[in-house]
Scaffold this active site. Structure first.
Site, PDB file in Angstrom:
ATOM      1  CD  GLU A   1      -2.853  -1.237   0.403  1.00 30.58           C
ATOM      2  OE1 GLU A   1      -3.024  -0.464  -0.746  1.00 30.58           O
ATOM      3  OE2 GLU A   1      -3.721  -2.133   0.243  1.00 30.58           O
TER       4      GLU A   1
ATOM      5  CG  HIS B   1      -4.494   0.492   5.439  1.00 27.15           C
ATOM      6  ND1 HIS B   1      -5.825   0.407   5.449  1.00 27.15           N
ATOM      7  CD2 HIS B   1      -4.296  -0.781   5.022  1.00 27.15           C
ATOM      8  CE1 HIS B   1      -6.435  -0.618   4.818  1.00 27.15           C
ATOM      9  NE2 HIS B   1      -5.612  -1.454   4.608  1.00 27.15           N
TER      10      HIS B   1
ATOM     11  CG  HIS C   1      -7.655  -4.714   7.774  1.00 27.08           C
ATOM     12  ND1 HIS C   1      -7.171  -5.670   7.449  1.00 27.08           N
ATOM     13  CD2 HIS C   1      -7.235  -3.709   6.813  1.00 27.08           C
ATOM     14  CE1 HIS C   1      -6.180  -5.729   6.262  1.00 27.08           C
ATOM     15  NE2 HIS C   1      -6.530  -4.333   5.760  1.00 27.08           N
TER      16      HIS C   1
ATOM     17  CD  GLU D   1     -15.088  14.093  25.105  1.00 19.73           C
ATOM     18  OE1 GLU D   1     -13.964  13.663  25.040  1.00 19.73           O
ATOM     19  OE2 GLU D   1     -15.513  14.240  26.405  1.00 19.73           O
TER      20      GLU D   1
ATOM     21  CG  HIS E   1      -9.493  -2.951   2.292  1.00 21.88           C
ATOM     22  ND1 HIS E   1      -8.728  -3.241   1.326  1.00 21.88           N
ATOM     23  CD2 HIS E   1      -8.706  -2.980   3.550  1.00 21.88           C
ATOM     24  CE1 HIS E   1      -7.430  -3.435   1.581  1.00 21.88           C
ATOM     25  NE2 HIS E   1      -7.499  -3.253   2.883  1.00 21.88           N
TER      26      HIS E   1
HETATM   27  P1  13P Z   1       0.773  -5.410   3.021  1.00 23.33           P
HETATM   28  O1  13P Z   1       0.987  -6.739   3.665  1.00 23.33           O
HETATM   29  O2  13P Z   1       1.290  -5.232   1.508  1.00 23.33           O
HETATM   30  O3  13P Z   1       1.197  -4.288   4.049  1.00 23.33           O
HETATM   31  O4  13P Z   1      -0.799  -5.336   2.749  1.00 23.33           O
HETATM   32  C1  13P Z   1      -1.723  -5.399   4.013  1.00 23.33           C
HETATM   33  C2  13P Z   1      -3.125  -4.930   3.738  1.00 23.33           C
HETATM   34  O5  13P Z   1      -3.751  -4.353   4.501  1.00 23.33           O
HETATM   35  C3  13P Z   1      -3.561  -4.442   2.340  1.00 23.33           C
HETATM   36  O6  13P Z   1      -4.391  -3.430   2.287  1.00 23.33           O
HETATM   37 ZN    ZN Z   2      -5.645  -3.684   4.270  1.00 18.11          ZN
END
Ligand code: 13P
Ligand code: ZN
Length: 293
Positions: free
Chosen positions: A138, A161, A163, A191, A232
């Site tokens: 990413e 990033h 999840h 808040e 995602h």
């Molecule tokens: P990477 O292992 O390449 O960092 O990818 C993980 C991920 O969350 C892809 O969106």
């Molecule tokens: Zn991801």
């Protein structure tokens, strides 16, 4: 030139020589420690299963130079896209396919420090990715988001990033519309409107790891510090780890309250006028158009 004597360092980032006193390892630096602590927190919160998620941190040249010889490039990694705006900038990034749970115990394998080459097409590896690894897939979204955030906040240094469970769950049951989604989140914790007054940006489901999703994320990052990737995960940005992490954990908390209550009869609510009152009282610049009359 300050760092001509490359013998002062070895390739693992240990500074040699009496002048430096005891060898200083990159892995012991405050910036690596803070970085891997953050990945461990994210892992323990259940946000980053396996290799899910990634993190990038814009380093200052002077902090890197305390540990590494910037002239000593281990190898060059083609980015596959160009970011000349970031030429010469240093980033600590997680490796692709590296597990969050392992970052803290072996940062030198699971993370790396790259400098963006003069033409913006390569990452010059200065430390890390010891097993021959590469930065996260990413990287386009990270580097393009850094460019976008720096254009509106020159002090931005962190892009993450992740999840997170409840944000992801909410993606499947709530309309993926920026106004509606933001307003729902704001209503879940008093808040919220103060913490992310600009709301959250949302992208539809897109193929990850591509330049296209990177460009779309960066476009959103010009006006939001939190961007949801439909079904995602989430991107967060900030000047510090605290800011980026604090934003995502607040959104995640709101999403958790939503998921705990959405199927129940709601008998109390935070009214739009109350959210307006909060935003005015705390003096934040909020998206007035995300509220109803
Ligand atoms: P990477 O292992 O390449 O960092 O990818 C993980 C991920 O969350 C892809 O969106
Ligand atoms: Zn991801």
């Amino acid at each position: 030139m300050l760092y001509q004597e490359t013998k002062k360092y070895d390739l693992t980032g240990f500074r040699r020589g009496s002048e430096a006193g005891a060898p200083q390892s990159v892995a012991q630096s405050a910036f690596v420690k803070e970085f891997v602590q953050m990945t461990s927190n994210m892992y323990r919160l259940g946000w980053d299963e396996r290799n899910g998620g990634n993190l990038s941190y814009l380093l200052k040249e002077e902090e890197v130079a305390q540990y590494l010889d910037p002239d000593c490039v281990i190898r060059k990694i083609s980015l596959g896209f160009r970011v000349p705006e970031l030429a010469g900038k240093f980033f600590l990034v997680t490796g692709t396919q590296k597990y969050f749970r392992n970052m803290e115990s072996d940062p030198e394998t699971n993370t790396g420090i790259i400098r963006i080459s003069a033409d913006g097409s390569e990452g010059e590896l200065l430390w890390g990715f010891r097993d021959g690894g590469k930065p996260t897939s990413e990287l386009p979204a990270h580097l393009m988001s850094h460019i976008a955030r720096l254009s509106v906040d020159p002090d931005n240094r962190v892009v993450l990033h992740s999840h997170p469970t409840n944000i992801l769950a909410m993606n499947f049951v709530h309309k993926l519309d920026e106004k509606a989604f933001t307003r729902t989140l704001w209503k879940m914790c008093t808040e919220c409107i103060v913490v992310f007054p600009e709301g959250v940006g949302i992208l539809p489901w897109m193929l990850c790891g591509t330049e296209s999703i990177g460009e779309a994320t960066a476009q959103k990052m010009k006006s939001f510090r939190v961007v949801i990737w439909g079904m995602h995960g989430v991107y967060g940005a900030g000047k510090t780890f605290d800011e980026a992490f604090g934003l995502v954990e607040t959104v995640e908390k709101a999403a958790q309250i939503y998921m705990l209550t959405a199927h129940l009869q709601q008998i109390n609510t935070i009214e739009d006028r109350q959210m307006r009152e909060l935003a005015e009282f705390f003096g934040v610049k909020y998206r007035k158009d995300f509220l109803e009359d």
